[in-house]
Design an enzyme around this catalytic site. Structure first.
Site, PDB file in Angstrom:
ATOM      1  CG  HIS A 109      -1.924   1.083   1.262  1.00  0.00           C
ATOM      2  ND1 HIS A 109      -2.919   1.201   0.315  1.00  0.00           N
ATOM      3  CD2 HIS A 109      -2.105   2.116   2.133  1.00  0.00           C
ATOM      4  CE1 HIS A 109      -3.675   2.246   0.605  1.00  0.00           C
ATOM      5  NE2 HIS A 109      -3.190   2.829   1.695  1.00  0.00           N
ATOM      6  N   PRO A 153       1.488  -2.408   5.456  1.00  0.00           N
ATOM      7  CG  PRO A 153       3.531  -2.878   6.384  1.00  0.00           C
ATOM      8  CD  PRO A 153       2.081  -3.128   6.581  1.00  0.00           C
ATOM      9  CD  GLU A 154       1.919  -8.136   3.651  1.00  0.00           C
ATOM     10  OE1 GLU A 154       1.732  -9.056   2.833  1.00  0.00           O
ATOM     11  OE2 GLU A 154       2.147  -8.341   4.865  1.00  0.00           O
ATOM     12  CG  MET A 155      -3.290  -6.726  -0.147  1.00  0.00           C
ATOM     13  SD  MET A 155      -4.076  -8.355  -0.334  1.00  0.00           S
ATOM     14  CE  MET A 155      -5.552  -7.917  -1.244  1.00  0.00           C
TER      15      MET A 155
END
Length: 352
Positions: A109, A153-155
């Protein structure tokens, strides 16, 4: 021809025939010895039949069905499960590229690199892992699937937002009812569980499995030599079982990893790190938990030093790499799905 000459010619023919058959027998016996050696080292093949594979990867608590697999595939490729509406599971675990993203540290993200500089493991054959994530914190795929969707930090999508997005689209609501029954409650866990069902089908048998399953001609003599070296050097002490990895093991046993300072990952509370699968390893560079090494041959040499206390020569590393490439398996055919249409009730993308 005189009698003595005939007898001498017959003896020569018999001797030659004996040598030839002895050679064939010795070669075949050598192959069988190698299979036994590999098996004794704790390595097992992916079964040869589809029914056996299904039995291997199925979970009675979340059984595989065709409808679940198809719905799970759509959710796997669904970018609207992310906060931005741009990132799907396939972004970091690209099924067209070995099940990985091809970068050292995963990007999520707002174009954020993984804060611990962790590399995305392949999703192919992940069902064979005894633990998921580099620190092994998830015991199975159903639990693992929930993490990246919500992780900042991902989706970066809260569970509530994911459910709101999915249930706002009649196409998904109808498919969930068709898959689980008309009274189904679509919650975050069920969404993750359905993704996991699809992921369970991503198993890739290879020529190495053919060899262990009895086709002794499935590997070349060079590949067999590399396999023998792989066992003799001790690589199978961590890379074993059906997945050739996937268990928690101590890291930096003999020597410090030369890229240990890249990121701050130290393993679980006991310093244990999940051993990556070696299946499809030639497709999943860069290597190690932090993606510090891009060359497979270099990775072999570094593992010899770090884990086994060995200095593996370039020649031997090349031979082992030749074997490792036999673990590149046959991928299941994946047809990119058409996803349901958003509606006016579908929560809009968020970029904050």
């Amino acid at each position: 021809m005189k009698r003595d000459e005939i007898l001498l010619a017959g003896k020569k023919t018999l001797a030659l025939t004996t040598i030839l058959f002895a050679g064939v027998s010795a070669f075949a016996m050598s192959d069988m010895d190698l299979v036994k050696k590999v098996t004794k080292a704790g390595i097992k093949p992916i079964p040869s039949s589809k029914m056996q594979i299904l039995k291997l990867v199925d979970d009675p608590k979340n059984p595989i069905t065709d409808k679940k697999v198809e719905l799970g595939k759509k959710l796997y490729f669904e970018p609207r499960l992310s906060k931005s509406g741009l990132i799907s599971c396939n972004t970091c675990h690209n099924l067209a590229a070995g099940g990985v993203d091809g970068v050292a540290a995963a990007i999520g993200h707002k174009w954020t690199a993984n804060p611990h500089h962790l590399n995305s493991p392949t999703v192919y054959n992940s069902v064979l892992n005894k633990a998921q994530f580099w620190d092994g914190r998830s015991p199975h795929l159903e639990d693992q699937a929930q993490g990246p969707i919500q992780a900042g930090p991902e989706m970066a999508a809260p569970a509530k937002l994911v459910v709101e997005r999915v249930t706002s689209m009649p196409g998904y609501v109808n498919e969930f009812k068709n898959t689980y029954g008309s009274s189904v409650k679509i919650d975050f866990k069920l969404i993750a569980d359905t993704i996991a069902v699809f992921e369970r089908t991503l198993v890739t048998p290879s020529s190495f499995d053919d060899f262990l399953n009895g086709n002794l001609d499935a590997l070349t003599s060079e590949q067999k030599e590399g396999l023998n070296l792989f066992i003799d050097k001790g690589c199978a002490s961590c890379h074993n079982d059906i997945g050739l990895g996937g268990t928690m093991q101590p890291f930096q046993v003999a020597k410090k990893y030369k890229f240990a300072s890249l990121g701050d990952f130290k393993g679980d509370k006991n310093g244990m790190v999940k051993t990556p699968t070696l299946r499809n390893i030639e497709e999943t560079a860069p290597y190690f938990h932090n993606g510090g090494i891009w060359s497979l041959t270099e990775a072999v040499k570094e593992m010899g030093s770090v884990q086994l206390g060995l200095s593996i020569s370039d020649k031997d590393a090349d031979k082992i790499t030749t074997f490792l490439k036999t673990l590149t398996g046959e991928k299941p055919t994946i047809i990119y799905p058409t996803l349901p249409v958003s509606t006016s009730k579908t929560p809009k993308p968020e970029f904050n």
